[in-house]
Design a protein around this motif. Structure first.
Motif, PDB file in Angstrom:
ATOM      1  N   ARG A 137       0.514   4.242  -2.838  1.00 23.64           N
ATOM      2  CA  ARG A 137       0.341   5.667  -2.548  1.00 23.64           C
ATOM      3  C   ARG A 137       1.462   6.484  -3.169  1.00 23.64           C
ATOM      4  N   MET A 138       2.692   5.937  -3.026  1.00 21.86           N
ATOM      5  CA  MET A 138       3.847   6.632  -3.586  1.00 21.86           C
ATOM      6  C   MET A 138       3.719   6.794  -5.088  1.00 21.86           C
ATOM      7  N   PHE A 139       3.285   5.708  -5.729  1.00 28.80           N
ATOM      8  CA  PHE A 139       3.158   5.710  -7.182  1.00 28.80           C
ATOM      9  C   PHE A 139       2.199   6.818  -7.613  1.00 28.80           C
TER      10      PHE A 139
ATOM     11  N   LEU B   1       9.565   0.897  -7.634  1.00 31.53           N
ATOM     12  CA  LEU B   1      10.446  -0.223  -7.252  1.00 31.53           C
ATOM     13  C   LEU B   1      11.504   0.168  -6.227  1.00 31.53           C
ATOM     14  N   HIS B   2      11.457   1.404  -5.751  1.00 35.04           N
ATOM     15  CA  HIS B   2      12.622   1.903  -5.007  1.00 35.04           C
ATOM     16  C   HIS B   2      13.033   1.029  -3.827  1.00 35.04           C
ATOM     17  N   ASP B   3      12.077   0.408  -3.162  1.00 34.44           N
ATOM     18  CA  ASP B   3      12.412  -0.360  -1.957  1.00 34.44           C
ATOM     19  C   ASP B   3      12.592  -1.855  -2.204  1.00 34.44           C
ATOM     20  N   ILE B   4      12.748  -2.220  -3.470  1.00 41.79           N
ATOM     21  CA  ILE B   4      12.797  -3.662  -3.769  1.00 41.79           C
ATOM     22  C   ILE B   4      13.975  -4.351  -3.081  1.00 41.79           C
TER      23      ILE B   4
ATOM     24  N   PRO C 287       0.820  -1.222   0.000  1.00 44.36           N
ATOM     25  CA  PRO C 287       0.000   0.000   0.000  1.00 44.36           C
ATOM     26  C   PRO C 287       0.849   1.266   0.000  1.00 44.36           C
ATOM     27  N   HIS C 288       1.977   1.190   0.671  1.00 41.48           N
ATOM     28  CA  HIS C 288       2.892   2.323   0.680  1.00 41.48           C
ATOM     29  C   HIS C 288       3.321   2.651  -0.744  1.00 41.48           C
ATOM     30  N   MET C 289       3.647   1.603  -1.504  1.00 43.10           N
ATOM     31  CA  MET C 289       4.100   1.817  -2.877  1.00 43.10           C
ATOM     32  C   MET C 289       2.970   2.337  -3.752  1.00 43.10           C
TER      33      MET C 289
ATOM     34  N   VAL D  97       8.372  11.805  -1.610  1.00 39.30           N
ATOM     35  CA  VAL D  97       7.136  11.033  -1.567  1.00 39.30           C
ATOM     36  C   VAL D  97       7.228   9.947  -0.493  1.00 39.30           C
ATOM     37  N   ASP D  98       8.401   9.329  -0.431  1.00 39.34           N
ATOM     38  CA  ASP D  98       8.628   8.247   0.528  1.00 39.34           C
ATOM     39  C   ASP D  98       8.571   8.765   1.963  1.00 39.34           C
ATOM     40  N   SER D  99       9.268   9.869   2.226  1.00 35.36           N
ATOM     41  CA  SER D  99       9.308  10.410   3.586  1.00 35.36           C
ATOM     42  C   SER D  99       7.923  10.848   4.034  1.00 35.36           C
TER      43      SER D  99
ATOM     44  N   SER E 230       1.997   4.762   9.868  1.00 37.09           N
ATOM     45  CA  SER E 230       2.938   4.183  10.825  1.00 37.09           C
ATOM     46  C   SER E 230       3.753   3.071  10.182  1.00 37.09           C
ATOM     47  N   ARG E 231       4.971   2.939  10.664  1.00 39.59           N
ATOM     48  CA  ARG E 231       5.857   1.867  10.243  1.00 39.59           C
ATOM     49  C   ARG E 231       6.399   1.202  11.492  1.00 39.59           C
ATOM     50  N   PRO E 232       6.899   0.016  11.342  1.00 44.78           N
ATOM     51  CA  PRO E 232       7.380  -0.689  12.527  1.00 44.78           C
ATOM     52  C   PRO E 232       8.399   0.128  13.328  1.00 44.78           C
TER      53      PRO E 232
HETATM   54 FE   FE2 Z   1      10.067   3.516   0.833  1.00 40.79          FE
END
Ligand code: FE2
Ligand code: FE2
Lengths: 127, 424
Positions: free
Chosen positions: B234-236, B267-270, B230-232, B349-351, B358-360
């Protein structure tokens, strides 16, 4: 000589209205057009067109709503729906509302011609 | 016939070397066309070139559409009422015009391969025509009348497959189409076919490429279903909106198609698939050692794409998405415009998404307003200041800001956004 058959074209794309208008004027029809459902209803009330060519996706009240309101004015209108949407659910739904003529954009012009001619023949045979 | 005479006057005044004029136009057309890989733009350009060369009541391009298994009027231009609205009509294989060109009986009519309505009449008068051809030509004439066209110009690929047909209305000055004009249109059609085929093949390859990207992103979902996918998404969405906005302002995305560019952000976090789950899912702060491992994800991800020729820019975006504008980021500590544009977009976008969801390893999400304040506070530190402004505008346009975001207006010169080509 029988009176000219009156056609109303409803589409939010003006070029489509212009084209269909020209096309059927050449074929001897009286053609009116409306760029929205609202406008279409006003014209329908006043002019009582014999046949309506109706787009579905429009700003404001869409084609389906327009069709429902047209039916309140005239219980058995001759309406040809022309829509970009090609899904069976919508076609089924329109059938339950009493729509019998449905064309998907891009259309075959001969389909549109045939439907209009069919309706026109029905009207002429009644007179 | 007065109309003919006057039109010839106009002609000789405007262009005393008619044939040379056409040849030149064709050269210009050929040069530009094959560069364009977007089919819609291409057909618009062809239509534009025709109306610029010859004034017509209307013109349209009928193009074979694989999905619809028919020929669709894809682009058009002309006088209100005459012009056939684009995407409004289609023609199937049993249509007389399609049949006529597909079976290539038309060489009988005009040596160029095009059809002029007037030639049909002349041909019928010849008397050597058999009945079935006479019928066919009669229908053809009726249909040309119906579409209000004076000439039809076919385009074939591999010499026998009909790709499309140019519909040419009447000439505005009332004159007839000259042979040299038909020759010009046929040559134009040949070039157009090549360009369109080229664009279609390119599109197919792109489709496959995005299919692969999608498959890869599904693998991300597998190792971190709670946040990465879902993060990706939204980022996209945000990145795509930024790219559209930047393009409208004249920013050119270097050497890489827009879609590919946005996909690389996707794909940035792949590289996080190599990060141990204990670290990715850890609640509370990470130890220094754990941070060091997490920090490897940009390079791990980039290395996958560095294997593929032509995707260097994609790899660079992945590699540098954690860099900061002031040079304090990782993995290389690149600074300012040395960081690729895509990476500078990705980091904003990521930040923002990390702050608002929330993230772990970061439990307290910010409100959107606080996150925006944080982005603005970190202009020139973590973020490219101009891109922060663009981002805030996008948020405002999406209705995500309570105050409508009217406070942020961007009036910068965007040329400086262009990063030098990065070689990883
Ligand atoms: Fe990210
Ligand atoms: Fe990252």
């Amino acid at each position: 000589m029988p009176e000219k058959i009156k056609l109303l074209v409803v589409d939010d794309e003006e070029l489509i209205c212009n084209y269909v208008e020209q096309r059927f004027k050449k074929k001897g029809f009286d053609v009116l057009f409306a760029l929205s459902g609202e406008e279409a209803l006003v014209i329908f009330e006043k002019e009582r067109p014999d046949i309506v060519i109706l787009d579905i996706m429009m700003q404001g009240i869409n084609g389906i709503e327009t069709f429902k309101r047209i039916k309140k004015i005239c219980p058995n209108p001759k309406v040809i729906i022309v829509s970009a949407l090609d899904n069976n659910e919508q076609i089924e739904y329109l059938k339950t509302l009493g729509v019998s003529s449905y064309l998907t954009k891009p259309i075959l012009l001969k389909d549109l011609d045939n439907l209009v001619v069919k309706f026109a023949d029905e009207i002429n045979s009644k007179i | 016939m007065p109309s003919r005479k006057s039109s010839q006057n106009v002609r000789s005044k405007k262009n005393n070397l008619p044939f040379g004029g056409y040849k030149r136009s064709l050269e210009l057309a050929t040069a530009g066309m094959v560069e364009i890989l977007d089919i819609e733009r291409l057909v618009r350009l062809i239509v534009y070139m025709i109306v610029k060369k010859v004034r017509l009541t209307h013109v349209g391009i009928l193009l074979y559409n694989d999905a619809k298994k028919s020929y669709v009027l894809t682009s058009s231009k002309g006088k209100k009422g005459s012009v056939i609205p684009k995407e409004y009509i289609r023609m199937e294989n049993d249509d007389v015009i399609i049949k006529f060109f597909a079976e290539r009986t038309n060489y009988l009519i005009n040596r160029s391969g095009a059809i002029r309505k007037e030639d049909l009449l002349k041909y019928l008068k010849k008397g050597t025509v058999n009945n079935s051809l006479r019928d066919c030509i009669g229908q053809l004439r009726a249909e040309m009348e119906d579409y209000d066209v004076d000439a039809l110009v076919p385009g074939y690929f591999q010499t026998k497959n009909l790709l499309g047909i140019l519909f040419l209305g009447k000439k505005s000055n009332g004159s007839r189409f000259q042979q040299e004009e038909l020759d010009f249109f046929m040559a134009l059609a040949r070039t157009a076919v090549m360009a369109i085929r080229n664009a279609q093949l390119y599109k197919n390859i792109q489709k496959i490429f995005y299919g692969i990207i999608k498959a890869m992103s599904l693998s991300i979902e597998k190792f971190d279903p709670d946040f990465t996918r879902p993060h990706m998404d939204r980022m996209f969405d945000m990145a795509a909106s930024m790219v559209v906005k930047l393009e409208r302002r004249g920013v050119v995305f270097p050497d890489i198609p827009k879609e590919l560019f946005i996909s690389s952000i996707f794909l940035h976090d792949i590289g996080k698939q190599y990060t141990p789950k204990e670290i990715l899912y850890k609640e509370g702060p990470l130890t220094q050692g754990e941070w060091a491992i997490l920090k490897k994800h940009p390079v791990d991800g980039a290395e996958i794409f560095e294997q593929i020729d032509g995707l260097e820019e994609v790899a660079a975006i992945i590699r540098y998405h954690q860099e900061k504008f002031d040079g304090s980021g990782y993995p290389e500590g690149l600074k300012g415009y040395k960081i690729p544009l895509g990476a500078r977009i990705a980091t904003i976008v990521d930040s923002f998404d990390a702050m608002t969801h929330s993230r772990p390893y970061r439990k307290a999400p910010f409100s959107i307003e606080d996150a925006v304040a944080e982005l603005i506070k970190n202009k020139n530190k973590q973020f490219d200041p101009d891109l922060v402004d663009v981002f805030v505008e996008v948020l405002a346009e999406k209705g995500m800001l309570k105050d409508g975001g009217g406070s942020s207006k961007v009036g910068h010169i965007f040329n400086k956004l262009l990063s030098p080509r990065t070689v990883a």
